[in-house]
Design an enzyme around this catalytic site. Sequence first.
Site, mmCIF file in Angstrom:
data_model
loop_
_atom_site.group_PDB
_atom_site.id
_atom_site.type_symbol
_atom_site.label_atom_id
_atom_site.label_comp_id
_atom_site.label_asym_id
_atom_site.label_seq_id
_atom_site.Cartn_x
_atom_site.Cartn_y
_atom_site.Cartn_z
ATOM 1 N N HIS A 110 79.585 58.267 -1.545
ATOM 2 C CA HIS A 110 80.624 59.182 -2.024
ATOM 3 C C HIS A 110 82.023 58.689 -1.646
ATOM 4 O O HIS A 110 83.002 58.973 -2.333
ATOM 5 C CB HIS A 110 80.425 60.582 -1.436
ATOM 6 N N HIS A 168 73.592 57.736 0.857
ATOM 7 C CA HIS A 168 74.064 58.630 -0.206
ATOM 8 C C HIS A 168 75.469 59.150 0.114
ATOM 9 O O HIS A 168 76.369 59.115 -0.743
ATOM 10 C CB HIS A 168 73.071 59.790 -0.361
ATOM 11 N N GLU A 169 75.673 59.602 1.364
ATOM 12 C CA GLU A 169 76.985 60.168 1.724
ATOM 13 C C GLU A 169 78.062 59.081 1.752
ATOM 14 O O GLU A 169 79.185 59.310 1.297
ATOM 15 C CB GLU A 169 76.904 60.903 3.069
ATOM 16 N N CYS A 215 72.152 66.124 -5.336
ATOM 17 C CA CYS A 215 73.518 66.044 -4.834
ATOM 18 C C CYS A 215 74.222 67.351 -5.178
ATOM 19 O O CYS A 215 74.079 67.851 -6.297
ATOM 20 C CB CYS A 215 74.236 64.865 -5.481
HETATM 21 NI NI NI Z 1 75.961 63.804 -2.884
#
Ligand code: NI
Length: 186
Positions: free
Chosen positions: A145, A141-142, A99
């Site tokens: 966030h 994953h995004e 990341c």
């Molecule tokens: Ni990330």
Amino acid sequence: MAILKIAKMGHPVLRQRAEPVSDPTDPRIARLVGDMEDTMADAGGVGLAAPQVHVPLRVIMFFVPAERTEDGQGVPLTVLVNPEITVLTDETATTFEGCLSLPGLTGAVPRATRIRYTGVTPTGERIEREASGFHARVVQHECDHLDGMLYPMRMADLTTFGFVDSMRAPPPPAPQREDAAAPVSG
Ligand code: NI
């Protein structure tokens, strides 16, 4: 266009829930997305979420290189405003992730192997896709966030967490006496 500063783990903007965007076609979103594109390219990432550039809005971008998809087609740069994920399977796979907000680190993260995702582009187009493998992983994953989640919070085994440059495979064992004439590397 500009390269923006990337927030690192520990910054409060990475822990908060990002706000929905009321008008995805707002020119300010297009400007943000342009800057995020420059920032992601400069950092060498495959994905970036707006909170990572200190903007707590529900905007992500990603692409999938051809060699990371089963059909070899890849996924072109995709920008999603207000993305939503539906998990389509109980099956998970555990693979190393990195990341841009945790530079130099990596860890093995379990993720759903198949998802459906939706979102709106900055030109107002609605996107709905099914994804598997690396494609599904990068979208999860995004989107994490946007909910204040970083990948270590998803890890099942923290012994796999560490610095990339310290995690190379161990050297091969020294040769036995009868092999002593064989070349030894390192
Ligand atoms: Ni990330």
